[in-house]
Write a protein that holds these residues in place. Structure first.
Motif, PDB file in Angstrom:
ATOM      1  N   ASP B 292       0.819  -1.214   0.000  1.00  0.00           N
ATOM      2  CA  ASP B 292       0.000   0.000   0.000  1.00  0.00           C
ATOM      3  C   ASP B 292       0.850   1.261   0.000  1.00  0.00           C
ATOM      4  O   ASP B 292       0.315   2.360   0.035  1.00  0.00           O
ATOM      5  N   GLY B 293       2.143   1.083   0.042  1.00  0.00           N
ATOM      6  CA  GLY B 293       3.001   2.252   0.069  1.00  0.00           C
ATOM      7  C   GLY B 293       3.285   2.767   1.462  1.00  0.00           C
ATOM      8  O   GLY B 293       3.905   3.812   1.642  1.00  0.00           O
ATOM      9  N   ASP B 294       2.819   2.052   2.480  1.00  0.00           N
ATOM     10  CA  ASP B 294       3.080   2.507   3.843  1.00  0.00           C
ATOM     11  C   ASP B 294       4.406   1.955   4.342  1.00  0.00           C
ATOM     12  O   ASP B 294       4.772   0.832   4.037  1.00  0.00           O
ATOM     13  N   TRP B 295       5.050   2.756   5.173  1.00  0.00           N
ATOM     14  CA  TRP B 295       6.297   2.307   5.771  1.00  0.00           C
ATOM     15  C   TRP B 295       5.999   1.676   7.117  1.00  0.00           C
ATOM     16  O   TRP B 295       5.387   2.286   7.977  1.00  0.00           O
ATOM     17  N   MET B 296       6.450   0.438   7.239  1.00  0.00           N
ATOM     18  CA  MET B 296       6.157  -0.309   8.461  1.00  0.00           C
ATOM     19  C   MET B 296       7.452  -0.809   9.072  1.00  0.00           C
ATOM     20  O   MET B 296       8.465  -0.942   8.383  1.00  0.00           O
ATOM     21  N   LEU B 297       7.355  -1.130  10.328  1.00  0.00           N
ATOM     22  CA  LEU B 297       8.512  -1.680  11.009  1.00  0.00           C
ATOM     23  C   LEU B 297       8.608  -3.163  10.678  1.00  0.00           C
ATOM     24  O   LEU B 297       7.602  -3.882  10.728  1.00  0.00           O
ATOM     25  N   VAL B 298       9.796  -3.591  10.375  1.00  0.00           N
ATOM     26  CA  VAL B 298       9.960  -4.999  10.038  1.00  0.00           C
ATOM     27  C   VAL B 298       9.785  -5.861  11.273  1.00  0.00           C
ATOM     28  O   VAL B 298      10.316  -5.569  12.331  1.00  0.00           O
ATOM     29  N   GLY B 299       9.059  -6.926  11.135  1.00  0.00           N
ATOM     30  CA  GLY B 299       8.967  -7.890  12.223  1.00  0.00           C
ATOM     31  C   GLY B 299       7.579  -8.057  12.795  1.00  0.00           C
ATOM     32  O   GLY B 299       7.364  -8.909  13.649  1.00  0.00           O
ATOM     33  N   ASP B 300       6.624  -7.276  12.348  1.00  0.00           N
ATOM     34  CA  ASP B 300       5.324  -7.354  13.017  1.00  0.00           C
ATOM     35  C   ASP B 300       4.384  -8.365  12.383  1.00  0.00           C
ATOM     36  O   ASP B 300       3.304  -8.616  12.901  1.00  0.00           O
ATOM     37  N   VAL B 301       4.785  -8.924  11.251  1.00  0.00           N
ATOM     38  CA  VAL B 301       3.933  -9.947  10.642  1.00  0.00           C
ATOM     39  C   VAL B 301       4.747 -11.205  10.435  1.00  0.00           C
ATOM     40  O   VAL B 301       5.975 -11.160  10.422  1.00  0.00           O
ATOM     41  N   PRO B 302       4.058 -12.337  10.299  1.00  0.00           N
ATOM     42  CA  PRO B 302       4.811 -13.572  10.064  1.00  0.00           C
ATOM     43  C   PRO B 302       5.652 -13.462   8.800  1.00  0.00           C
ATOM     44  O   PRO B 302       5.296 -12.738   7.863  1.00  0.00           O
ATOM     45  N   TRP B 303       6.755 -14.162   8.789  1.00  0.00           N
ATOM     46  CA  TRP B 303       7.731 -14.041   7.713  1.00  0.00           C
ATOM     47  C   TRP B 303       7.095 -14.237   6.344  1.00  0.00           C
ATOM     48  O   TRP B 303       7.314 -13.466   5.400  1.00  0.00           O
ATOM     49  N   GLU B 304       6.283 -15.250   6.178  1.00  0.00           N
ATOM     50  CA  GLU B 304       5.701 -15.552   4.863  1.00  0.00           C
ATOM     51  C   GLU B 304       4.875 -14.384   4.355  1.00  0.00           C
ATOM     52  O   GLU B 304       4.919 -14.025   3.181  1.00  0.00           O
ATOM     53  N   MET B 305       4.133 -13.798   5.300  1.00  0.00           N
ATOM     54  CA  MET B 305       3.314 -12.649   4.910  1.00  0.00           C
ATOM     55  C   MET B 305       4.201 -11.469   4.552  1.00  0.00           C
ATOM     56  O   MET B 305       3.942 -10.725   3.622  1.00  0.00           O
ATOM     57  N   PHE B 306       5.273 -11.363   5.309  1.00  0.00           N
ATOM     58  CA  PHE B 306       6.179 -10.240   5.085  1.00  0.00           C
ATOM     59  C   PHE B 306       6.750 -10.250   3.678  1.00  0.00           C
ATOM     60  O   PHE B 306       6.759  -9.233   2.979  1.00  0.00           O
ATOM     61  N   ILE B 307       7.253 -11.397   3.232  1.00  0.00           N
ATOM     62  CA  ILE B 307       7.889 -11.393   1.914  1.00  0.00           C
ATOM     63  C   ILE B 307       6.867 -11.182   0.812  1.00  0.00           C
ATOM     64  O   ILE B 307       7.206 -10.738  -0.288  1.00  0.00           O
ATOM     65  N   ASP B 308       5.640 -11.444   1.129  1.00  0.00           N
ATOM     66  CA  ASP B 308       4.586 -11.198   0.148  1.00  0.00           C
ATOM     67  C   ASP B 308       4.281  -9.721  -0.036  1.00  0.00           C
ATOM     68  O   ASP B 308       3.943  -9.275  -1.121  1.00  0.00           O
ATOM     69  N   VAL B 309       4.380  -8.989   1.065  1.00  0.00           N
ATOM     70  CA  VAL B 309       3.967  -7.587   0.985  1.00  0.00           C
ATOM     71  C   VAL B 309       5.129  -6.610   0.862  1.00  0.00           C
ATOM     72  O   VAL B 309       4.939  -5.462   0.495  1.00  0.00           O
ATOM     73  N   CYS B 310       6.314  -7.083   1.157  1.00  0.00           N
ATOM     74  CA  CYS B 310       7.427  -6.143   1.217  1.00  0.00           C
ATOM     75  C   CYS B 310       7.869  -5.723  -0.181  1.00  0.00           C
ATOM     76  O   CYS B 310       8.162  -6.565  -1.018  1.00  0.00           O
ATOM     77  N   LYS B 311       7.917  -4.423  -0.416  1.00  0.00           N
ATOM     78  CA  LYS B 311       8.374  -3.947  -1.719  1.00  0.00           C
ATOM     79  C   LYS B 311       9.777  -3.381  -1.655  1.00  0.00           C
ATOM     80  O   LYS B 311      10.529  -3.437  -2.609  1.00  0.00           O
ATOM     81  N   LYS B 312      10.073  -2.749  -0.535  1.00  0.00           N
ATOM     82  CA  LYS B 312      11.374  -2.111  -0.384  1.00  0.00           C
ATOM     83  C   LYS B 312      11.773  -2.165   1.068  1.00  0.00           C
ATOM     84  O   LYS B 312      10.921  -2.148   1.945  1.00  0.00           O
ATOM     85  N   LEU B 313      13.076  -2.170   1.294  1.00  0.00           N
ATOM     86  CA  LEU B 313      13.549  -2.135   2.673  1.00  0.00           C
ATOM     87  C   LEU B 313      14.330  -0.859   2.910  1.00  0.00           C
ATOM     88  O   LEU B 313      14.983  -0.343   2.008  1.00  0.00           O
ATOM     89  N   LYS B 314      14.255  -0.381   4.130  1.00  0.00           N
ATOM     90  CA  LYS B 314      15.056   0.795   4.433  1.00  0.00           C
ATOM     91  C   LYS B 314      15.541   0.725   5.861  1.00  0.00           C
ATOM     92  O   LYS B 314      14.784   0.425   6.779  1.00  0.00           O
ATOM     93  N   ILE B 315      16.800   1.028   6.010  1.00  0.00           N
ATOM     94  CA  ILE B 315      17.363   1.046   7.346  1.00  0.00           C
ATOM     95  C   ILE B 315      17.359   2.496   7.804  1.00  0.00           C
ATOM     96  O   ILE B 315      18.133   3.324   7.318  1.00  0.00           O
ATOM     97  N   MET B 316      16.463   2.769   8.722  1.00  0.00           N
ATOM     98  CA  MET B 316      16.282   4.155   9.147  1.00  0.00           C
ATOM     99  C   MET B 316      16.909   4.379  10.498  1.00  0.00           C
ATOM    100  O   MET B 316      17.053   3.465  11.287  1.00  0.00           O
TER     101      MET B 316
END
Lengths: 585, 338
Positions: B292-316
Motif C-alpha cells: 500500500d506504500g506505507d512504511w512499516m517496522l519490520v517484524g510485526d507480521v509472520p515471515w511468509e506474509m512479510f515477503i509477500d507484501v514487502c516492496k522495499k527495505l530501508k534502514i532508518m
C-alpha cells in the motif's frame, strides 16, 4: 610546397566522411584542416564523459547536431560501481543549452539523468528530434512527460533498460494531438500501465512510426489493437503475454501479426506461453532480429518458432534453448550474425540446464556469417574453443562467460589457455573479447601476442601474477578499454606500462592487488590520467602497500573531476596534496 | 614473528579503520568473539547459525585464523569459515575475493568443484617472481581473506550444491555435503535489469500456473546516509534473523548497532522485548514499504506474509522510525499473539 585545398573544397570532401575516427585523423593533419573539420562535424561522440569538459566540446564543434555520451564504466552494469559514483548528464545539458541550441539528438549510456535535465532539453532545443537513454537512471516519468509535451518534432524516444521512477502512465497523454512525427517509441522499461486509447491515438496519427516497444503492462488485447493501428511497423516489442489463452484472443493475435508484413524485429515476449507462439509464425520468415531473452519458453516450442526464421541475423535467447535448440538454429538460420545466450537462472547455484559448449559449437559450424557471440555456460572445453576458432575466423566479438569461476576444461582438467589462444590466433578481426574459466598467465601471453585488433577486453577470476597484465598492456596494440576483476596482479605491470594507459580510454580494476602507493605513483607519472580510487575507506587510513578495492583510470584533458562522492578519491598530481574528493554537486 | 605478535599486528591494522572500537587483545586462549566494527556484543552478530565454541576450540581456531598463510580465501573448509567471523573487518560488500578456488594444499580435502590442482599456482609460486619488498603487500592482504571466506558461508542458506553433469567426476570429496555457494557481487555478469525482470517473470509465470512462486524476489535496501543501494533476494532467507544478519553484513560500516540483534534463530516474529529494544533509542531500525506504500517496522507480521507484501527495505535511524504507525500496532499485535 604543399598543396592547399580551399576550405570550401575540403568541406565538401569532408561531407562524405561520417566516421569519427576518420574525422579525428583528418583534424590532426594541420591547423586549417582541424578548423574546417571541427566546423563541419555534426555528430559528436564522447566515449567517457569525464575525458573532456562540456565547454570544450561545445566550443570545438559549433555545428553539433548530435551528441552521444557515455558515463559509468561498463562494470556498473554488474553492480561493481557503487551508486553515486558519477556520470551526471546535467553539466552537459546545461552547456549545450547555452552554446548549441540547434542540437537535435542526444544519446546517453550509463549516465545519471534527472528530470531537470529532461526539462532543460525540452525547453532549450527547438528542433529536438532524438532522445535515446540506455541504462540510465535518476529521472521519473515526469521528465518524460516534459519531453513528450514540448518537443514538437520528436522522432525518437527510447528508454532502454533504464531505471525510471515510475509515477504512473500519464506521461503518454502529454504527447499533443498535433504530434505526428514519431518514428520510434520504446518504453519497455517502465512499469506502469499507460492508457491504451491514448497510445492507439498516438500510433494512429504517426504515419512514420516504424519501431514500437511496449512495456509489460500492455496486455495482449492492447497489443492487438495497436498492431491494427500500425501494420507498417518494422520493429515491435510486445507487452506481456501472460493472459489465459482464449481461442478468440489467439486468432485475433494471429491475424494482427499476419497483417504486419514489414516486421523485421521482434522483442519483449515477457511471460509468453508456448500456446501463443504459433501466432507469430506468420512473421517469422521476415524476421532478421529476434529477442527471446525474456521469454521463458522451452524446447521444443522454441525450435518450432526458430525453424521458420530463415532470414534471422540476430538471435538473443536464454539457455532454455539447450544444445539441441542451437543445433536446430545452426541448420535453419543460415544468415545468423549475432548470437547471445543468457542464463535463465543467473546464479551460481544454477540448476541443471542442458546447455553446454556443444551448442555454441553447432552454431559455429552451421552459421557461416556468425561474427558476434555472447555465451553463458557453466563450463567449457579447449576442444570446443579450437573448433569455434577454426570454423569462424571471422568472429569480431567473442564473449564467453563460464559461469563457474576458475572452471577448467571439464574434460581434461586443464586451463582454457590453449582454447583462448586458438581464438586469439584464429580470429584476426576480433574487436571485443571476454574471457573466463581457468586461465593462467599463459593465456594472456597468447592474447597479447595475437589479439592485435582487440579494443575491449574483459577479464574476471583469471591469471596468476603480474605477468598477465604485462602481457596484455605490452601486446594488445589496439586496446582501448580494459576491465578486470578479481585477478591477482599488482603494481609492477601497471607502473611499467603507465604510458600505454594514455592510449586507452579507460582501465577498470577491482579486487586486484594494486596498492594505494602505486596509484599515487601512477598519477604523478601520468598527468593526463585521472586515477580514481573507489573504496569505502579513505586510502590514507591504511598502509600505502595495502590494496585498494577498485580503481578506475582514464585519460582526460579535463583534469580531476569535481563531482566525486565521498567514496571516490582522485589522486592529485602534486604529491603533497595527497588525495582529494570534493563533495558532490 | 610469533603468532601472538601476528595477532597483535593484525589487530592493530584492523583498528586503524575508523569504525572499529571493539578489539580484544586477550591472549590466544581467551580470544573472545568480537566484531571489530563495534557492533553489538550480542552473540547473534552476523552468526545466528554459530554454535557456542568450546574454549579449546576457540584457541585452536584463532591460532589458525591468525596464521599468515598464502592462499586464496575460501580455501578453508566451511566449518572453519564461520569461526573466522572473529576477524571480520569492515566490509561493505559481502563479496569475497576468490571465493571458490581452493589452495594447492587443500585441493584434496575441498568439497568444491574445481580441483584443478596441478594447474592453478598458489601465491607461493608467484611470490618468487617478485622483489622482496612486495612480500609485505601479500602478507598485508591475507588478513582480509578470512573475512572474505567468512562472509560467504553465513549469509547464504544451506542448499545442496547442484553439480552439473560431467563435473561430478572432478569432485574428490563427495561424502560431506558441499557448502552453499556464496553470491559474488556482479557475477555472473548479467545486468541487474535482466535479473530483476527474470525474477518478476518467474514469479508471474508461477502465479499463472498456480504454483507458489519460486523465483528470486529482489527488493532494494537503502540506508540513511549510505551511498550504496543494495538488493536482497527475500526468498533466500527463511526468517527475520537471517535477513537481518545479511543486512548487517552489507551495511556494517555504518554501525548498525542493535538492528541486527533481533534475529533469534528459528523465530519468525519478534518478541515484545526485542521490539522494545529495537525502538528504544538504538541507532538504526529496519523498515519496509508494503504494497500500500506505507512504511512499516519490520517484524510485526509472520515471515511468509512479510515477503509477500514487502516492496522495499530501508534502514532508518531509530529516532526517525519512532513515528511509524506500525510500532504501537506491532507491539499490540505481538501482545495479542503471545
Amino acid at each position: 610546397m604543399g598543396l592547399r585545398f580551399p576550405p570550401k573544397v575540403l568541406e565538401h570532401i569532408l561531407s562524405f566522411i561520417d566516421s569519427n575516427e576518420d574525422r579525428n585523423s583528418v583534424s590532426l593533419v594541420c591547423k586549417s584542416w582541424f578548423e574546417t573539420e571541427r566546423k563541419t562535424r555534426k555528430r559528436v561522440f564522447v566515449g567517457n564523459c569525464y575525458a573532456v569538459s562540456p565547454a570544450a566540446v561545445t566550443r570545438r564543434f559549433p555545428e553539433m547536431r548530435s551528441l552521444t555520451l557515455k558515463g559509468k564504466p561498463h562494470f556498473a552494469d554488474y553492480n561493481l560501481v557503487p551508486d553515486g559514483w558519477g556520470g551526471y548528464a546535467w553539466p552537459w545539458i546545461e552547456a549545450m543549452a547555452a552554446k548549441s541550441s540547434s542540437l537535435e539528438e542526444i544519446r546517453m549510456k550509463r549516465m545519471v539523468v534527472t528530470d531537470e535535465c529532461l526539462e532543460k532539453i525540452a525547453a532549450s532545443f527547438k528542433d529536438f528530434k532524438v532522445l535515446v537513454l540506455t541504462s540510465c537512471e535518476g529521472f521519473s516519468t515526469d521528465g518524460i512527460a516534459a519531453i513528450a509535451a514540448t518537443c514538437r518534432n520528436l522522432r525518437v524516444l527510447e528508454l532502454r533498460e533504464c531505471i525510471v521512477e515510475d509515477l504512473g502512465g500519464d506521461w503518454l497523454s502529454y504527447f499533443p494531438e498535433s504530434s505526428t512525427s514519431l518514428v520510434s517509441l520504446d518504453f519497455s522499461c517502465l512499469d506502469s500501465e499507460v492508457k491504451i486509447s491514448d497510445l492507439e491515438r498516438l500510433v494512429s496519427r504517426s504515419p512514420n512510426l516504424k519501431s514500437l516497444k511496449l512495456n509489460p503492462a500492455v496486455t495482449l488485447d492492447g497489443l492487438v489493437s495497436l498492431l491494427r493501428c500500425a501494420p507498417q511497423l518494422t520493429e515491435l516489442g510486445t507487452g506481456s503475454f501472460a493472459a489465459q489463452l482464449k481461442p478468440e484472443a489467439f486468432s485475433k493475435l494471429s491475424e494482427a501479426f499476419s497483417n504486419c508484413k514489414q516486421l523485421q524485429s521482434l522483442s519483449g515476449l515477457w511471460d509468453v506461453l508456448p500456446e501463443y507462439l504459433p501466432a507469430l509464425y506468420s512473421v517469422c520468415p521476415g524476421l532478421t532480429s529476434l529477442n527471446l531473452s525474456y521469454a521463458t519458453v522451452r524446447m521444443p516450442d522454441l525450435v518450432e518458432l526458430l525453424r521458420r526464421c530463415s532470414k534471422l541475423q540476430k538471435l538473443w535467447v536464454m539457455d532454455l534453448i539447450e544444445d539441441k535448440g542451437l543445433e536446430a538454429v545452426a541448420s535453419y538460420c543460415k544468415e545468423l550474425r549475432e548470437l547471445r545466450v543468457f542464463p535463465s537462472e543467473p546464479d551460481l547455484d544454477a540448476t541443471n540446464i542442458p546447455l553446454t559448449e556443444q551448442g555454441l559449437v553447432f552454431v559455429s559450424k552451421g552459421c557461416r556469417k556468425l561474427e558476434s557471440v555472447l555465451y553463458f555456460c557453466v563450463q567449457f572445453t579447449n576442444a570446443a574453443l579450437f573448433t569455434i576458432a577454426r570454423k569462424r575466423p571471422n568472429l569480431k566479438c567473442f564473449r564467453l562467460c563460464v559461469i563457474e569461476p576458475f572452471a577448467p576444461d571439464y574434460k581434461t582438467n586443464e586451463p582454457l589457455d590453449k582454447g583462448f589462444k586458438a581464438i586469439a590466433e584464429g580470429c584476426r578481426d576480433l574487436r571485443r573479447l571476454s574471457v573466463s574459466g581457468l586461465l593462467s598467465d599463459k593465456a594472456f601471453k597468447y592474447i597479447g601476442k595475437h589479439a592485435k585488433k582487440v579494443r575491449m577486453l574483459s577479464i574476471a577470476f583469471a591469471g596468476d601474477s603480474d605477468l598477465m597484465l604485462h602481457h596484455l598492456l605490452s601486446g594488445c596494440q589496439s586496446l582501448k578499454k580494459l576491465e578486470i576483476r578479481d585477478c591477482p596482479f599488482g603494481d609492477t605491470a601497471l607502473l611499467e606500462h603507465a604510458a600505454k594507459l594514455e592510449t586507452m580510454r579507460s582501465l577498470w580494476m577491482s579486487s586486484c592487488f594494486v596498492s594505494f602507493g602505486a596509484c599515487k605513483l601512477l598519477s604523478q607519472k601520468m598527468p593526463r590520467l585521472n586515477v580514481e580510487v573507489i573504496d569505502e575507506h579513505p586510502p590514507e587510513s591504511r598502509p600505502e602497500s595495502s590494496p585498494v578495492e577498485r580503481i578506475y583510470i582514464y585519460r582526460t584533458v579535463a583534469g580531476p573531476r569535481m563531482d566525486t562522492p565521498e567514496f571516490v578519491w582522485t589522486i592529485h598530481k602534486n604529491p603533497e596534496n595527497g588525495v582529494s574528493h570534493l563533495a558532490i554537486k | 614473528m610469533s603468532t601472538e605478535e601476528e595477532l597483535q599486528s593484525n589487530v592493530s591494522v584492523a583498528s586503524s579503520s575508523p569504525t572499529s572500537n571493539c578489539i580484544s587483545r586477550n591472549t590466544l586462549g581467551g580470544l573472545k568473539e568480537h566484531n571489530y566494527l563495534g557492533l553489538s556484543d550480542c552473540s547473534s552478530v552476523g552468526s545466528s547459525t554459530l554454535s557456542p565454541l568450546a574454549e579449546d576450540d576457540k584457541a585452536t581456531i584463532s591460532l589458525k585464523a591468525t596464521e599468515l598463510t598464502l592462499g586464496f580465501p575460501g580455501s578453508q573448509s566451511p566449518a572453519k569459515d564461520t569461526e573466522l567471523n572473529l576477524l571480520s573487518p569492515a566490509k561493505l560488500d559481502e563479496k569475497p575475493f576468490f571465493p571458490l578456488l581452493p589452495s594447492k594444499d587443500e585441493i584434496c580435502s575441498s568439497s568444491q568443484k574445481n580441483n584443478a590442482s596441478g594447474n592453478k599456482r598458489g601465491y607461493s609460486d608467484t611470490m618468487d617472481q617478485f622483489a622482496e619488498a612486495k612480500s609485505s603487500v601479500y602478507t598485508e592482504k591475507n588478513w582480509m581473506f578470512p573475512e572474505a571466506a567468512a562472509t560467504q558461508s553465513v549469509t547464504k542458506k544451506d542448499v545442496p550444491q547442484n553439480i552439473p553433469k560431467g563435473q561430478s567426476s572432478t569432485t574428490n570429496n563427495s561424502s560431506s555435503p558441499p557448502a552453499a555457494k556464496a553470491q559474488i557481487v556482479g557475477w555472473p555478469p548479467v545486468r541487474s535489469y535482466r535479473k530483476n525482470t527474470l525474477a518478476t517473470t518467474c514469479k508471474n509465470s508461477d502465479e499463472v500456473d498456480g504454483r507458489p512462486g519460486s523465483g528470486a524476489l529482489f527488493v532494494k535496501v537503502s540506508m540513511d546516509g549510505a551511498p550504496y543501494l543494495r538488493k536482497v533476494d527475500l526468498r533466500s532467507y527463511t526468517n527475520y534473523g537471517e535477513l537481518s544478519s545479511a543486512l548487517e553484513k552489507m551495511f556494517t560500516t555504518f554501525t548498525l548497532g542493535q538492528c541486527g540483534s533481533n534475529g533469534a534463530a528459528g523465530k519468525d516474529m519478534l518478541s515484545e522485548t526485542k521490539l522494545k529494544d529495537l525502538l528504544n533509542g538504538k541507532d538504526y531500525v529496519l523498515t519496509y514499504e508494503d504494497k500500500d506504500g506505507d512504511w512499516m517496522l519490520v517484524g510485526d507480521v509472520p515471515w511468509e506474509m512479510f515477503i509477500d507484501v514487502c516492496k522495499k527495505l530501508k534502514i532508518m535511524k531509530g529516532c526517525d522510525a519512532i513515528g511509524l504507525a506500525a510500532a504501537p500496532r506491532a507491539m499490540e499485535k505481538s501482545k495479542m499473539r503471545a
